[in-house]
Design a protein around this motif. Structure first.
Motif, PDB file in Angstrom:
ATOM      1  N   LEU A   1      -6.535  29.189  12.856  1.00  0.00           N
ATOM      2  CA  LEU A   1      -7.342  29.922  11.786  1.00  0.00           C
ATOM      3  C   LEU A   1      -6.897  29.251  10.584  1.00  0.00           C
ATOM      4  O   LEU A   1      -5.366  29.303  10.128  1.00  0.00           O
ATOM      5  N   TYR A   2      -7.756  28.210   9.834  1.00  0.00           N
ATOM      6  CA  TYR A   2      -6.986  27.592   8.697  1.00  0.00           C
ATOM      7  C   TYR A   2      -7.677  28.634   6.827  1.00  0.00           C
ATOM      8  O   TYR A   2      -8.798  28.716   7.015  1.00  0.00           O
ATOM      9  N   THR A   3      -7.104  27.748   6.120  1.00  0.00           N
ATOM     10  CA  THR A   3      -7.693  28.360   4.708  1.00  0.00           C
ATOM     11  C   THR A   3      -7.185  27.094   3.972  1.00  0.00           C
ATOM     12  O   THR A   3      -6.953  26.614   4.079  1.00  0.00           O
ATOM     13  N   GLY A   4      -8.405  27.021   2.666  1.00  0.00           N
ATOM     14  CA  GLY A   4      -8.827  26.549   1.866  1.00  0.00           C
ATOM     15  C   GLY A   4      -9.438  26.167   1.163  1.00  0.00           C
ATOM     16  O   GLY A   4      -9.725  27.598   0.531  1.00  0.00           O
ATOM     17  N   GLU A   5      -8.735  25.223  -0.657  1.00  0.00           N
ATOM     18  CA  GLU A   5      -9.825  25.423  -1.401  1.00  0.00           C
ATOM     19  C   GLU A   5     -11.231  24.424  -1.146  1.00  0.00           C
ATOM     20  O   GLU A   5     -11.365  23.533  -1.119  1.00  0.00           O
ATOM     21  N   ILE A   6     -12.487  25.384  -2.036  1.00  0.00           N
ATOM     22  CA  ILE A   6     -13.748  24.486  -1.656  1.00  0.00           C
ATOM     23  C   ILE A   6     -14.038  23.489  -3.015  1.00  0.00           C
ATOM     24  O   ILE A   6     -13.571  24.100  -4.123  1.00  0.00           O
ATOM     25  N   SER A   7     -14.049  22.008  -2.620  1.00  0.00           N
ATOM     26  CA  SER A   7     -14.301  21.221  -3.872  1.00  0.00           C
ATOM     27  C   SER A   7     -14.725  21.624  -4.636  1.00  0.00           C
ATOM     28  O   SER A   7     -16.050  22.241  -4.562  1.00  0.00           O
ATOM     29  N   PRO A   8     -13.833  20.712  -6.220  1.00  0.00           N
ATOM     30  CA  PRO A   8     -15.448  21.706  -7.151  1.00  0.00           C
ATOM     31  C   PRO A   8     -16.728  21.306  -7.504  1.00  0.00           C
ATOM     32  O   PRO A   8     -17.885  20.904  -8.255  1.00  0.00           O
ATOM     33  N   ALA A   9     -16.636  19.684  -6.739  1.00  0.00           N
ATOM     34  CA  ALA A   9     -17.941  19.296  -6.489  1.00  0.00           C
ATOM     35  C   ALA A   9     -18.736  19.400  -6.210  1.00  0.00           C
ATOM     36  O   ALA A   9     -20.226  19.625  -6.000  1.00  0.00           O
ATOM     37  N   ALA A  10     -18.636  20.597  -4.699  1.00  0.00           N
ATOM     38  CA  ALA A  10     -19.971  21.409  -4.712  1.00  0.00           C
ATOM     39  C   ALA A  10     -19.515  22.867  -5.067  1.00  0.00           C
ATOM     40  O   ALA A  10     -20.766  23.345  -5.493  1.00  0.00           O
ATOM     41  N   GLY A  11     -18.600  23.520  -5.694  1.00  0.00           N
ATOM     42  CA  GLY A  11     -18.784  24.666  -6.774  1.00  0.00           C
ATOM     43  C   GLY A  11     -19.299  24.837  -7.677  1.00  0.00           C
ATOM     44  O   GLY A  11     -18.850  26.187  -8.151  1.00  0.00           O
ATOM     45  N   VAL A  12     -19.092  23.090  -8.592  1.00  0.00           N
ATOM     46  CA  VAL A  12     -19.977  23.464  -9.625  1.00  0.00           C
ATOM     47  C   VAL A  12     -21.160  24.148  -8.913  1.00  0.00           C
ATOM     48  O   VAL A  12     -22.149  24.856 -10.837  1.00  0.00           O
ATOM     49  N   HIS A  13     -21.581  24.033  -8.228  1.00  0.00           N
ATOM     50  CA  HIS A  13     -22.759  23.928  -7.632  1.00  0.00           C
ATOM     51  C   HIS A  13     -23.291  25.738  -7.080  1.00  0.00           C
ATOM     52  O   HIS A  13     -24.462  26.450  -7.131  1.00  0.00           O
ATOM     53  N   THR A  14     -21.968  26.558  -7.883  1.00  0.00           N
ATOM     54  CA  THR A  14     -21.799  27.906  -6.613  1.00  0.00           C
ATOM     55  C   THR A  14     -21.448  28.648  -7.967  1.00  0.00           C
ATOM     56  O   THR A  14     -21.427  29.656  -7.553  1.00  0.00           O
ATOM     57  N   GLY A  15     -20.503  28.002  -8.663  1.00  0.00           N
ATOM     58  CA  GLY A  15     -19.958  28.910  -9.170  1.00  0.00           C
ATOM     59  C   GLY A  15     -18.670  29.150  -8.574  1.00  0.00           C
ATOM     60  O   GLY A  15     -18.411  29.343  -7.529  1.00  0.00           O
TER      61      GLY A  15
END
Length: 280
Positions: free
Chosen positions: A255-269
């Motif tokens: 089981l892992y955790t992490g942050e979603i890239s800002p390049a993707a996050g720009v389009h999801t908020g």
């Protein structure tokens, strides 16, 4: 003797340890604020972008042709004979086509560009499994043959807090028609066989959405052993709670955790939660 390079983009959300361990070549996307460019995860972090979103939403851009070309020049200098590139879904970004175009200008390196048809760690899972195959000494043609079956074992789901950013970025795909304009509807989205967003489920309110996301995950892990990745975009505390619940599910091998890239996050908020599973 064949020497195989592995190329991906920064949206794959692979951690530094995996990138360094397998010598994965990562092409950073660009985050652009009013003419000022940043390189994804190099001189700007996901937190920087999500924290700044209430004041300013940046645009994004794929890696430049020059950057991709320079990478290939370096690969030639390092005596690579083959390359496998696994970028974000071609229906979400032009990175796939850009790599394909530049690779055609470097015939000394036999390149296969594989459409992940996924995003974030869903894409990253395929890259990591490919890296293990390369590291294990598998032949180039055999690895290419296995990639579609690896992709078929990946499940990826996102809980989007707002559709505002997907609409602004033009990445709404097949989501908008499915959810209508109902108040406080929180969609759970995934990517279809074409690598386009679609609605898996829609619930009223975030609590119900999280419960639905958990039920989808539980149904999968009860059938087979899985690696599970719990991700977030500007929702760290909610991600921790989700991680703790998922950790109690059966058949989870890691089981892992992490942050979603800002390049993707720009389009999801901000407020984004995601879970990816890989059937083992």
């Amino acid at each position: 003797m064949n020497k195989i390079a592995l190329i991906t983009d920064s949206i794959s959300d692979l951690n530094k340890e995996i990138v360094d361990n397998y010598n994965i070549k990562v092409l950073p996307l660009k985050i652009i604020y009013k003419g000022k460019e940043f390189l994804d995860r190099i001189n700007i972090t996901p937190k920087d972008v999500y924290d700044r979103m209430p004041e300013e939403v940046p645009t994004t851009s794929l890696p430049s042709m020059d950057e991709i070309n320079n990478l290939y020049i370096d690969l030639e200098k390092e005596d690579y004979t083959h390359a496998i590139a696994i970028p974000v879904s071609s229906n979400l970004s032009g990175t796939f086509n850009a790599i394909k175009l530049i690779s055609d200008d470097h015939p000394k390196i036999n390149t296969h560009v594989f459409d992940s048809k996924l995003i974030s760690i869903g894409e990253g899972i395929i890259v990591e499994q490919c890296a293990k195959l390369i590291s294990g000494g598998n032949p180039f043609d055999k690895i290419i043959e296995l990639l579609p079956s690896i992709r078929d074992k990946v499940h990826l789901y996102y809980l989007v807090d707002t559709l505002e950013y997907l609409k602004k970025g033009g990445r709404i795909g097949k989501v908008s028609g499915a959810i209508g304009q109902l108040l406080n509807i929180k969609p759970i989205i995934s990517l279809d066989e074409e690598g386009t967003y679609y609605t898996v489920a829609k619930t009223r309110g975030k609590k119900q959405a999280i419960n639905k996301l958990l039920s989808i995950v539980q149904e999968i892990v009860e059938k087979c052993k899985c690696k599970v990745y719990v991700m977030h975009g500007g929702a760290e505390e909610e991600c921790k709670k989700l991680f703790n619940v998922v950790s109690k599910f059966p058949n989870i091998t890691s089981l892992y955790t992490g942050e979603i890239s800002p390049a993707a996050g720009v389009h999801t908020g901000p407020g984004l939660l995601g879970i990816a599973l890989f059937e083992e």
